[in-house]
Design a protein around this motif. Structure first.
Motif, PDB file in Angstrom:
ATOM      1  N   ILE A   1      61.626   7.015 102.479  1.00 27.51           N
ATOM      2  CA  ILE A   1      60.642   7.438 101.480  1.00 27.51           C
ATOM      3  C   ILE A   1      61.343   8.104 100.294  1.00 27.51           C
ATOM      4  CG2 ILE A   1      58.759   9.070 101.034  1.00 27.51           C
ATOM      5  CD1 ILE A   1      57.844   8.550 103.944  1.00 27.51           C
ATOM      6  N   ARG A   2      62.310   8.965 100.591  1.00 27.04           N
ATOM      7  CA  ARG A   2      63.066   9.644  99.527  1.00 27.04           C
ATOM      8  C   ARG A   2      63.768   8.625  98.630  1.00 27.04           C
ATOM      9  NH1 ARG A   2      67.798  11.711 102.218  1.00 27.04           N
ATOM     10  NH2 ARG A   2      68.469   9.571 101.771  1.00 27.04           N
ATOM     11  N   ASP A   3      64.437   7.650  99.236  1.00 31.60           N
ATOM     12  CA  ASP A   3      65.183   6.681  98.450  1.00 31.60           C
ATOM     13  C   ASP A   3      64.266   5.721  97.699  1.00 31.60           C
ATOM     14  OD1 ASP A   3      67.508   7.861  99.249  1.00 31.60           O
ATOM     15  OD2 ASP A   3      68.027   6.348 100.748  1.00 31.60           O
ATOM     16  N   PHE A   4      63.097   5.430  98.253  1.00 29.75           N
ATOM     17  CA  PHE A   4      62.108   4.623  97.534  1.00 29.75           C
ATOM     18  C   PHE A   4      61.680   5.360  96.270  1.00 29.75           C
ATOM     19  CE2 PHE A   4      58.200   2.578  96.460  1.00 29.75           C
ATOM     20  CZ  PHE A   4      58.157   1.331  97.087  1.00 29.75           C
ATOM     21  N   GLY A   5      61.389   6.643  96.410  1.00 25.57           N
ATOM     22  CA  GLY A   5      60.995   7.432  95.247  1.00 25.57           C
ATOM     23  C   GLY A   5      62.083   7.493  94.192  1.00 25.57           C
ATOM     24  N   ARG A   6      63.327   7.659  94.619  1.00 26.67           N
ATOM     25  CA  ARG A   6      64.435   7.682  93.670  1.00 26.67           C
ATOM     26  C   ARG A   6      64.584   6.340  92.959  1.00 26.67           C
ATOM     27  NH1 ARG A   6      69.049  10.693  97.437  1.00 26.67           N
ATOM     28  NH2 ARG A   6      68.246  12.840  97.202  1.00 26.67           N
ATOM     29  N   ALA A   7      64.419   5.257  93.722  1.00 24.11           N
ATOM     30  CA  ALA A   7      64.609   3.919  93.147  1.00 24.11           C
ATOM     31  C   ALA A   7      63.566   3.615  92.078  1.00 24.11           C
ATOM     32  CB  ALA A   7      64.569   2.868  94.256  1.00 24.11           C
ATOM     33  N   ILE A   8      62.305   3.999  92.315  1.00 22.32           N
ATOM     34  CA  ILE A   8      61.283   3.667  91.329  1.00 22.32           C
ATOM     35  C   ILE A   8      61.419   4.511  90.059  1.00 22.32           C
ATOM     36  CG2 ILE A   8      59.675   2.848  93.078  1.00 22.32           C
ATOM     37  CD1 ILE A   8      58.088   5.380  92.836  1.00 22.32           C
ATOM     38  N   ARG A   9      62.191   5.577  90.125  1.00 24.77           N
ATOM     39  CA  ARG A   9      62.422   6.393  88.935  1.00 24.77           C
ATOM     40  C   ARG A   9      63.646   5.936  88.140  1.00 24.77           C
ATOM     41  NH1 ARG A   9      60.831  10.389  92.703  1.00 24.77           N
ATOM     42  NH2 ARG A   9      62.994  10.964  93.141  1.00 24.77           N
ATOM     43  N   ARG A  10      64.392   4.982  88.668  1.00 24.49           N
ATOM     44  CA  ARG A  10      65.593   4.510  87.974  1.00 24.49           C
ATOM     45  C   ARG A  10      65.204   3.728  86.723  1.00 24.49           C
ATOM     46  NH1 ARG A  10      70.410   4.234  91.210  1.00 24.49           N
ATOM     47  NH2 ARG A  10      71.406   3.390  89.339  1.00 24.49           N
TER      48      ARG A  10
ATOM     49  N   HIS B   1      65.541  -5.069  85.889  1.00 21.09           N
ATOM     50  CA  HIS B   1      64.392  -5.139  86.803  1.00 21.09           C
ATOM     51  C   HIS B   1      64.787  -5.686  88.168  1.00 21.09           C
ATOM     52  CE1 HIS B   1      60.232  -4.894  87.784  1.00 21.09           C
ATOM     53  NE2 HIS B   1      60.038  -6.205  87.881  1.00 21.09           N
ATOM     54  N   LEU B   2      65.663  -6.683  88.190  1.00 25.35           N
ATOM     55  CA  LEU B   2      66.068  -7.268  89.463  1.00 25.35           C
ATOM     56  C   LEU B   2      66.854  -6.277  90.311  1.00 25.35           C
ATOM     57  CD1 LEU B   2      66.310  -9.641  91.405  1.00 25.35           C
ATOM     58  CD2 LEU B   2      68.285 -10.433  90.084  1.00 25.35           C
ATOM     59  N   GLU B   3      67.824  -5.599  89.712  1.00 22.95           N
ATOM     60  CA  GLU B   3      68.626  -4.627  90.459  1.00 22.95           C
ATOM     61  C   GLU B   3      67.758  -3.484  90.968  1.00 22.95           C
ATOM     62  OE1 GLU B   3      71.656  -4.572  91.482  1.00 22.95           O
ATOM     63  OE2 GLU B   3      72.388  -6.413  90.551  1.00 22.95           O
ATOM     64  N   ARG B   4      66.833  -3.046  90.142  1.00 20.51           N
ATOM     65  CA  ARG B   4      65.925  -1.967  90.561  1.00 20.51           C
ATOM     66  C   ARG B   4      65.059  -2.426  91.728  1.00 20.51           C
ATOM     67  NH1 ARG B   4      60.718  -0.610  88.171  1.00 20.51           N
ATOM     68  NH2 ARG B   4      60.121   1.539  88.630  1.00 20.51           N
ATOM     69  N   THR B   5      64.567  -3.662  91.676  1.00 15.52           N
ATOM     70  CA  THR B   5      63.742  -4.167  92.766  1.00 15.52           C
ATOM     71  C   THR B   5      64.553  -4.286  94.049  1.00 15.52           C
ATOM     72  OG1 THR B   5      62.383  -5.405  91.182  1.00 15.52           O
ATOM     73  CG2 THR B   5      62.184  -6.017  93.492  1.00 15.52           C
ATOM     74  N   ARG B   6      65.834  -4.651  93.936  1.00 11.01           N
ATOM     75  CA  ARG B   6      66.687  -4.701  95.128  1.00 11.01           C
ATOM     76  C   ARG B   6      66.776  -3.326  95.783  1.00 11.01           C
ATOM     77  NH1 ARG B   6      71.558  -8.230  92.388  1.00 11.01           N
ATOM     78  NH2 ARG B   6      70.722 -10.318  92.826  1.00 11.01           N
ATOM     79  N   LEU B   7      66.950  -2.290  94.980  1.00 11.50           N
ATOM     80  CA  LEU B   7      67.024  -0.934  95.526  1.00 11.50           C
ATOM     81  C   LEU B   7      65.698  -0.542  96.182  1.00 11.50           C
ATOM     82  CD1 LEU B   7      68.899   1.395  92.998  1.00 11.50           C
ATOM     83  CD2 LEU B   7      69.669   0.614  95.242  1.00 11.50           C
ATOM     84  N   ILE B   8      64.610  -0.836  95.489  1.00 13.25           N
ATOM     85  CA  ILE B   8      63.291  -0.521  96.031  1.00 13.25           C
ATOM     86  C   ILE B   8      63.067  -1.286  97.333  1.00 13.25           C
ATOM     87  CG2 ILE B   8      60.799  -0.762  95.634  1.00 13.25           C
ATOM     88  CD1 ILE B   8      61.447  -0.347  92.604  1.00 13.25           C
ATOM     89  N   GLY B   9      63.454  -2.559  97.343  1.00  9.79           N
ATOM     90  CA  GLY B   9      63.274  -3.381  98.522  1.00  9.79           C
ATOM     91  C   GLY B   9      64.050  -2.864  99.717  1.00  9.79           C
ATOM     92  N   GLU B  10      65.270  -2.409  99.484  1.00 11.63           N
ATOM     93  CA  GLU B  10      66.076  -1.870 100.582  1.00 11.63           C
ATOM     94  C   GLU B  10      65.466  -0.585 101.127  1.00 11.63           C
ATOM     95  OE1 GLU B  10      69.070  -0.815 103.338  1.00 11.63           O
ATOM     96  OE2 GLU B  10      68.192  -2.675 102.595  1.00 11.63           O
ATOM     97  N   ALA B  11      64.988   0.296 100.233  1.00  8.94           N
ATOM     98  CA  ALA B  11      64.342   1.527 100.698  1.00  8.94           C
ATOM     99  C   ALA B  11      63.057   1.205 101.454  1.00  8.94           C
ATOM    100  CB  ALA B  11      64.048   2.438  99.506  1.00  8.94           C
ATOM    101  N   ASN B  12      62.309   0.238 100.949  1.00 10.57           N
ATOM    102  CA  ASN B  12      61.074  -0.181 101.624  1.00 10.57           C
ATOM    103  C   ASN B  12      61.381  -0.719 103.021  1.00 10.57           C
ATOM    104  OD1 ASN B  12      58.097  -0.955 101.366  1.00 10.57           O
ATOM    105  ND2 ASN B  12      59.018  -2.932 101.853  1.00 10.57           N
ATOM    106  N   ARG B  13      62.429  -1.521 103.128  1.00 10.85           N
ATOM    107  CA  ARG B  13      62.835  -2.047 104.432  1.00 10.85           C
ATOM    108  C   ARG B  13      63.122  -0.924 105.404  1.00 10.85           C
ATOM    109  NH1 ARG B  13      66.904  -2.120 107.515  1.00 10.85           N
ATOM    110  NH2 ARG B  13      68.267  -1.109 106.021  1.00 10.85           N
TER     111      ARG B  13
END
Length: 235
Positions: free
Chosen positions: A126-135, A140-152
């Protein structure tokens, strides 16, 4: 649980590197291209072109295509060969309904079985998802990769907390990675924030031992992704 299976299902994990063995590199690369939309539904997989791009022979590429067909991401069409599979509206509805029922059950079990370490793992995601969406320093693709990994990691931790190995295995095939990635890629910032709010609410109900509420929240959370995909299809 099968962590690698859940990682594959959600499209998470690191991208392949050149040191990987031929079939593994080919599989990981082609799969990432399908999940991230570089290879679109209905597009042919031309072995010679892929082999040249990956600097491999056609043999590992052919083996990778067979593996992707076993995963359900590739189908063979008459006179066209291997193509990226396409999904219609009913396919999306069926996939999300199955996933929602299975993962809601995982959340329900987790509310009765989660240990402190499970809650900590959910919190980390949850912490890393929040950090990723604030990047804002990433494309957009790199940010979505980060969000996707945190979501996983959030979902994998909840499934792990269920303590049900067979359920984890079923979810590894019920979660459609390209759909998950597409939903995260298409979400607005407000929708992403709402998604992580659901993560937090689900986490809190699991921690408080409220199985019925945890299952309800998980179902609603997964339907949010379904609705995003359906809006894209309708558009």
């Amino acid at each position: 649980m099968n962590e690698n299976g859940v990682a594959a299902a959600y499209g998470g994990g690191p991208l392949p590197d050149a040191g990987m063995a031929g079939p593994v590199l080919a599989y990981s690369s082609i799969r990432a291209w399908i999940v991230e939309g570089r290879l679109r539904p209905g597009e042919r997989l031309i072995e010679a072109r892929i082999a040249a791009e990956l600097k491999l022979s056609r043999t590992p590429v052919r083996e990778a295509v067979r593996m992707l067909a076993a995963d359900g991401l590739v189908v063979t069409e008459r006179n066209r060969g291997a193509v990226v599979r396409s999904l219609g509206r009913q396919d999306v509805l069926d996939l999300y309904e199955l996933r929602a029922r299975l993962e809601s059950y995982a959340a329900e079990l987790a509310a009765s079985r989660a240990a402190a370490g499970d809650i900590a793992a959910i919190d980390d995601g949850i912490r890393d998802f929040g950090r990723a969406i604030r990047r804002r320093d990433l494309d957009h693709l790199e940010r979505t990769r980060l969000i996707g990994e945190a979501n996983r990691r959030v979902h994998a931790a909840i499934i792990a907390a269920s303590g049900h190995a067979r359920l984890a295995h079923l979810l590894s095939s019920a979660v459609d990675a390209p759909l998950v990635f597409e939903a995260l890629h298409e979400f607005t910032n407000n929708e992403l924030a709402r998604s992580n709010l659901f993560h937090q609410l689900i986490r809190d109900t699991i921690a408080k031992g409220e199985p019925v509420r945890a299952a309800q929240l998980m179902h609603e959370h997964i339907m949010q992704g379904r609705d995003r995909i359906l809006r894209s299809l309708d558009a």
